[in-house]
Design a protein around this motif. Structure first.
Motif, short mmCIF file in Angstrom:
data_model
loop_
_atom_site.label_atom_id
_atom_site.label_comp_id
_atom_site.label_asym_id
_atom_site.label_seq_id
_atom_site.Cartn_x
_atom_site.Cartn_y
_atom_site.Cartn_z
N LEU A 149 -11.88 -4.79 -4.34
CA LEU A 149 -10.87 -3.76 -4.10
C LEU A 149 -10.58 -3.58 -2.61
CD1 LEU A 149 -12.04 -1.09 -6.70
CD2 LEU A 149 -9.91 -2.39 -6.77
N TRP A 182 -7.93 -6.72 -2.87
CA TRP A 182 -6.81 -5.96 -3.44
C TRP A 182 -6.06 -5.15 -2.39
CZ3 TRP A 182 -5.98 -0.64 -3.68
CH2 TRP A 182 -4.90 -0.23 -4.47
N TYR A 183 -6.80 -4.38 -1.59
CA TYR A 183 -6.14 -3.52 -0.61
C TYR A 183 -5.40 -4.35 0.43
CZ TYR A 183 -5.57 -0.39 3.35
OH TYR A 183 -5.05 0.32 4.41
#
Length: 275
Positions: free
Chosen positions: A253, A257-258
């Protein structure tokens, strides 16, 4: 003793834990709140702090507003977020350090941050220790004027290091984390274009300078590929896999993802994509 500064907005879940950890090192706890709609104010006042309100622009604006407008009672100020708290070892160390006269050449203290995700310490992946200037002599530091990754930096004098950690442990869960980082990604894009245009204010000192140089190198890597490389670096090369299932979620994440989301928004902006 030192003064403590806490910036809040809807922090009723965290604020008492934070206050409990700092009240034994400070006789002057100040909260600057951006008009919370939960019980943050009530819990803060119950704990005997000084409570101020100021409209939200960003973290750096709130911090600098406090520096410019509040008369802190003590010579040193310690900034801590509401979802952070001190370890007992750090409490003891601060008491010892500030029980004596601090060398006049020392205007700041850097402290190690220990990040928890879903209750587990993210000990690997290069996230520990993150060293931040969190204590400064009154009148000797400012917060960088940035939307994201703002650092306290000294305007004069030297800094030193404390041995023990403070904890960053948000209790809000995955949905809140994703919502918050989606908002962060918008700010990250703003800062990215500011850096390209040279419109970023920074004192470029110490840890802030090191972090800025690393981020500048990151943004010179190819769009989208850099998020994959960041994940590989954090999770594999820096041993993030040793942080278990929680570590897998965190590094996917946080470092993939970020960062991929930020790049997607940069791509959208640069290609004038109409949705």
């Amino acid at each position: 003793m030192i003064s403590v500064l806490i910036i809040t907005y809807n922090e009723s879940l965290h604020i008492e834990r934070c206050l409990e950890s700092v009240k034994c090192i400070s006789d002057d706890i100040v909260i600057v709140d951006s008009y919370s709609t939960d019980n943050t104010e009530g819990l803060a006042i119950k704990n005997g702090v000084r409570f101020y309100k100021n409209s939200w622009v960003n973290h750096s604006n709130q911090i600098n507003w406090a520096i410019d407008n509040i008369d802190f009672k003590n010579d040193f100020i310690f900034r801590i977020d509401a979802d952070e708290y001190l370890t007992p070892e750090l409490v003891a160390e601060i008491k010892e350090v500030f029980s004596n006269q601090v060398d006049k050449k020392i205007n700041g203290f850097n402290i190690k941050r220990r990040t928890y995700f879903l209750g587990r310490w993210m000990k690997h992946g290069g996230y520990y220790p993150t060293v931040l200037l969190r204590i400064w002599r009154k009148g000797k530091a400012r917060c960088e004027d940035r939307e994201m990754d703002e650092h306290m930096v000294l305007t004069d004098g030297d800094s030193t290091f404390l041995k023990f950690d403070f904890i960053d442990h948000n209790l809000m869960g995955i949905n809140s984390w994703i919502d918050k980082h989606n908002r962060y990604s918008e700010k990250e894009v703003i800062e990215y274009y500011k850096s390209l245009s040279g419109r970023v204010e920074s004192y470029e000192l110490g840890e802030a300078k090191k972090n800025r140089l690393l981020k500048n190198k990151y943004y010179k890597l190819p769009l989208f590929l850099r998020s994959f490389l960041m994940f590989i670096y954090r999770y594999l090369l820096r041993l993030g896999f040793l942080d278990g299932k929680e570590g897998l979620m965190f590094y996917v994440l946080q470092t993939f993802w970020y960062r991929f989301l930020v790049d997607s928004k940069i791509y959208e902006k640069e290609n004038d994509v109409n949705v």
